[in-house]
Design an enzyme around this catalytic site. Sequence first.
Site, PDB file in Angstrom:
ATOM      1  N   TYR A   1       1.051  -1.273  -0.098  1.00  0.00           N
ATOM      2  CA  TYR A   1       0.061   0.029   0.044  1.00  0.00           C
ATOM      3  C   TYR A   1       0.836   1.125  -0.137  1.00  0.00           C
ATOM      4  O   TYR A   1       0.233   2.205  -0.009  1.00  0.00           O
ATOM      5  CB  TYR A   1      -1.103   0.040   1.212  1.00  0.00           C
ATOM      6  CG  TYR A   1      -1.808  -1.245   1.361  1.00  0.00           C
ATOM      7  CD1 TYR A   1      -2.807  -1.404   0.183  1.00  0.00           C
ATOM      8  CD2 TYR A   1      -1.834  -2.112   2.156  1.00  0.00           C
ATOM      9  CE1 TYR A   1      -3.688  -2.482   0.207  1.00  0.00           C
ATOM     10  CE2 TYR A   1      -2.989  -3.172   2.281  1.00  0.00           C
ATOM     11  CZ  TYR A   1      -3.604  -3.216   1.105  1.00  0.00           C
ATOM     12  OH  TYR A   1      -4.330  -4.541   1.243  1.00  0.00           O
ATOM     13  N   HIS A  23      -9.392   0.551  -5.245  1.00  0.00           N
ATOM     14  CA  HIS A  23      -8.594  -0.073  -4.415  1.00  0.00           C
ATOM     15  C   HIS A  23      -7.058   0.267  -5.051  1.00  0.00           C
ATOM     16  O   HIS A  23      -6.846   0.562  -5.994  1.00  0.00           O
ATOM     17  CB  HIS A  23      -8.599  -1.663  -4.647  1.00  0.00           C
ATOM     18  CG  HIS A  23     -10.212  -2.184  -4.360  1.00  0.00           C
ATOM     19  ND1 HIS A  23     -10.450  -2.544  -3.258  1.00  0.00           N
ATOM     20  CD2 HIS A  23     -10.949  -2.761  -5.318  1.00  0.00           C
ATOM     21  CE1 HIS A  23     -11.596  -2.981  -3.294  1.00  0.00           C
ATOM     22  NE2 HIS A  23     -11.832  -2.803  -4.492  1.00  0.00           N
TER      23      HIS A  23
HETATM   24  C1  DQA Z   1      -7.707  -2.665  -0.644  1.00  0.00           C
HETATM   25  C2  DQA Z   1      -7.905  -4.203  -1.145  1.00  0.00           C
HETATM   26  C3  DQA Z   1      -8.352  -5.051   0.022  1.00  0.00           C
HETATM   27  O1  DQA Z   1      -8.689  -6.273  -0.558  1.00  0.00           O
HETATM   28  C4  DQA Z   1      -7.947  -5.046   1.200  1.00  0.00           C
HETATM   29  O2  DQA Z   1      -8.726  -5.822   2.414  1.00  0.00           O
HETATM   30  C5  DQA Z   1      -7.695  -3.565   1.720  1.00  0.00           C
HETATM   31  C6  DQA Z   1      -7.259  -2.575   0.800  1.00  0.00           C
HETATM   32  C7  DQA Z   1      -6.901  -1.848  -1.423  1.00  0.00           C
HETATM   33  O3  DQA Z   1      -6.923  -0.592  -1.503  1.00  0.00           O
HETATM   34  O4  DQA Z   1      -5.909  -2.348  -2.333  1.00  0.00           O
HETATM   35  O5  DQA Z   1      -7.895  -3.523   2.805  1.00  0.00           O
HETATM   36  O6  DQA Z   1      -8.852  -2.162  -0.673  1.00  0.00           O
END
Ligand code: DQA
Length: 146
Positions: free
Chosen positions: A22, A101
């Site tokens: 992230y 995401h």
């Molecule tokens: C997310 C992807 C999801 O699978 C995960 O549970 C997250 C972050 C993303 O921003 O890539 O918490 O939404």
Amino acid sequence: MKFLVINGVNLNLTGKREKSVYGTATLDEINAQIQAFCERNGDTVEFYQSNIEGELVNKLHEAYLQRTCDGIVLNAGAFTHYSYALRDAIAAMDIPVAETHMSNVHAREEFRKNSVLSEVCKGVVFGFGAGSYISAIVGLKSVVKK
Ligand code: DQA
């Protein structure tokens, strides 16, 4: 135009958790980037984050019932993969929602490939880090009626 950016469960830890997935920017820093982008385009943006499913549902209801925005960027985090409550809330409203995401959910674990939200969202953006949120705003701008 007015946008609402909603982040769900665990997204408050962005910049601290799983940095290789992230990134290192915090949610506040990402929100500042989104804010600057919206200001440059003459748009306004509100930010909301909660780890509680029902609070996210309440925020969607507020947007729908009080007409607080023209489009919604929603990163529901893991709720994406199993929350029928969020799905029904999105289906109930006529404000376009962009499922968003940061990571490429199709290049990760199997369970992340399934979203119970995508069918009721206007569009889906994933894989561009903080850029996913900006891309979602651009997408919403192209479908929102002025
Ligand atoms: C997310 C992807 C999801 O699978 C995960 O549970 C997250 C972050 C993303 O921003 O890539 O918490 O939404």
